[in-house]
Design a protein around this motif. Structure first.
Motif, PDB file in Angstrom:
ATOM      1  N   CYS A  36      -1.394   6.608  -6.891  1.00 37.13           N
ATOM      2  CA  CYS A  36      -0.182   5.656  -6.646  1.00 37.13           C
ATOM      3  C   CYS A  36       0.621   6.153  -7.699  1.00 37.13           C
ATOM      4  N   VAL A  37       0.401   6.857  -8.911  1.00 39.44           N
ATOM      5  CA  VAL A  37       1.394   7.042  -9.854  1.00 39.44           C
ATOM      6  C   VAL A  37       2.031   8.634  -9.430  1.00 39.44           C
ATOM      7  N   ALA A  38       1.100   9.380  -8.739  1.00 42.32           N
ATOM      8  CA  ALA A  38       1.785  10.718  -8.310  1.00 42.32           C
ATOM      9  C   ALA A  38       2.647  10.454  -7.204  1.00 42.32           C
ATOM     10  N   LEU A  39       2.288   9.201  -6.229  1.00 43.97           N
ATOM     11  CA  LEU A  39       3.356   9.213  -5.208  1.00 43.97           C
ATOM     12  C   LEU A  39       4.318   8.266  -5.563  1.00 43.97           C
ATOM     13  N   ASP A  40       4.359   7.489  -6.648  1.00 47.08           N
ATOM     14  CA  ASP A  40       5.269   6.817  -7.439  1.00 47.08           C
ATOM     15  C   ASP A  40       5.581   5.391  -6.437  1.00 47.08           C
ATOM     16  N   ILE A  41       4.446   4.865  -5.985  1.00 48.07           N
ATOM     17  CA  ILE A  41       4.340   3.642  -5.464  1.00 48.07           C
ATOM     18  C   ILE A  41       3.398   2.532  -6.114  1.00 48.07           C
ATOM     19  N   PRO A  42       3.706   1.298  -5.633  1.00 49.12           N
ATOM     20  CA  PRO A  42       2.778   0.140  -6.396  1.00 49.12           C
ATOM     21  C   PRO A  42       1.469   0.125  -5.759  1.00 49.12           C
ATOM     22  N   PHE A  43       0.491  -0.176  -6.510  1.00 48.42           N
ATOM     23  CA  PHE A  43      -0.970  -0.210  -6.214  1.00 48.42           C
ATOM     24  C   PHE A  43      -1.056  -0.549  -4.543  1.00 48.42           C
ATOM     25  N   ALA A  44      -0.192  -1.873  -4.480  1.00 48.82           N
ATOM     26  CA  ALA A  44      -0.132  -2.534  -3.158  1.00 48.82           C
ATOM     27  C   ALA A  44       0.334  -1.889  -2.188  1.00 48.82           C
ATOM     28  N   GLY A  45       0.827  -0.884  -2.325  1.00 49.82           N
ATOM     29  CA  GLY A  45       1.404   0.110  -1.285  1.00 49.82           C
ATOM     30  C   GLY A  45       0.318   0.682  -0.316  1.00 49.82           C
ATOM     31  N   LEU A  46      -0.832   0.645  -1.289  1.00 52.64           N
ATOM     32  CA  LEU A  46      -2.006   1.439  -0.390  1.00 52.64           C
ATOM     33  C   LEU A  46      -2.772   0.506   0.712  1.00 52.64           C
ATOM     34  N   LEU A  47      -2.701  -0.659   0.008  1.00 57.48           N
ATOM     35  CA  LEU A  47      -3.430  -1.819   0.673  1.00 57.48           C
ATOM     36  C   LEU A  47      -2.771  -2.629   1.769  1.00 57.48           C
ATOM     37  N   GLY A  48      -1.473  -2.481   1.730  1.00 60.94           N
ATOM     38  CA  GLY A  48      -0.760  -3.486   2.614  1.00 60.94           C
ATOM     39  C   GLY A  48      -0.153  -2.604   3.739  1.00 60.94           C
TER      40      GLY A  48
END
Length: 185
Positions: free
Chosen positions: A59-71
């Motif tokens: 998430c840090v490498a992609l600059d997205i919030p953690f929720a971005g992987l689950l939603g």
């Protein structure tokens, strides 16, 4: 009855989507997250079993919030018809509230009361990058949304669309009223 999608598949699809959005290679994301390229490849295919730490690093490498992987990814255009939103009733009165759009912490919003009559289209040129508009129709009927794909709204209907693309508001009935929220992130 719909089958639920396994979390690994949701995470894999999100990783592929976000890597494509970033324009970075598999190798570069793996390097930035300090994970092996094969691990990232397995995760993207939905066959890996990631730890919380690995997902957080991605998430840090992609600059997205953690929720971005689950939603699910946010749709470009969202329509909620009157009575279809998830409403929470009050215990004190005949009243319920439905969350239509949660505000990001950094968002700025302007709220407008719209009055429109039939006979003309209000065409809006694109606003600044990142602007999203939200409209709830109160009375009447209207065509609202992107110029090339407006949606007919009836009282109580909601639509959101990118305000940084050309958009339209056209009253179809006398006395058309709406609330418009312009959000800038």
């Amino acid at each position: 009855m719909t089958e639920s999608v396994p979390p690994r598949e949701i995470i894999g699809a999100a990783l592929r989507r976000e890597r494509a959005r970033s324009g970075l290679s598999l190798s570069e994301i793996a390097r930035r997250a300090n994970v092996s390229k094969s691990t990232l490849s397995q995760l993207e295919s939905g066959s890996g079993n990631p730890s919380l730490e690995t997902l957080w690093a991605l998430c840090v490498a992609l600059d997205i919030p953690f929720a971005g992987l689950l939603g699910e990814p946010r749709p470009r255009v969202q329509v909620i018809r009157a009575g279809e939103g998830p409403a929470v009733p009050s215990s004190q009165a005949d009243y319920s509230a439905a969350l239509l759009s949660a505000s990001p912490p950094t968002a700025r919003r302007d709220v407008y009361s719209i009055s429109a009559e039939p006979g003309g289209r209000r065409l809006s040129d694109p606003h600044q990058s990142g602007v999203v508009e939200h409209v709830v129709l109160g009375t009447g009927r209207a065509l609202v949304g992107l110029v090339d794909e407006p949606v007919e709204l009836r009282p109580g209907d909601y639509i959101s669309y990118p305000g940084d693309l050309a958009h339209v508001f056209e009253a179809l009935e006398p006395g058309t009223r709406a609330v418009l929220i312009s959000e800038r992130t």
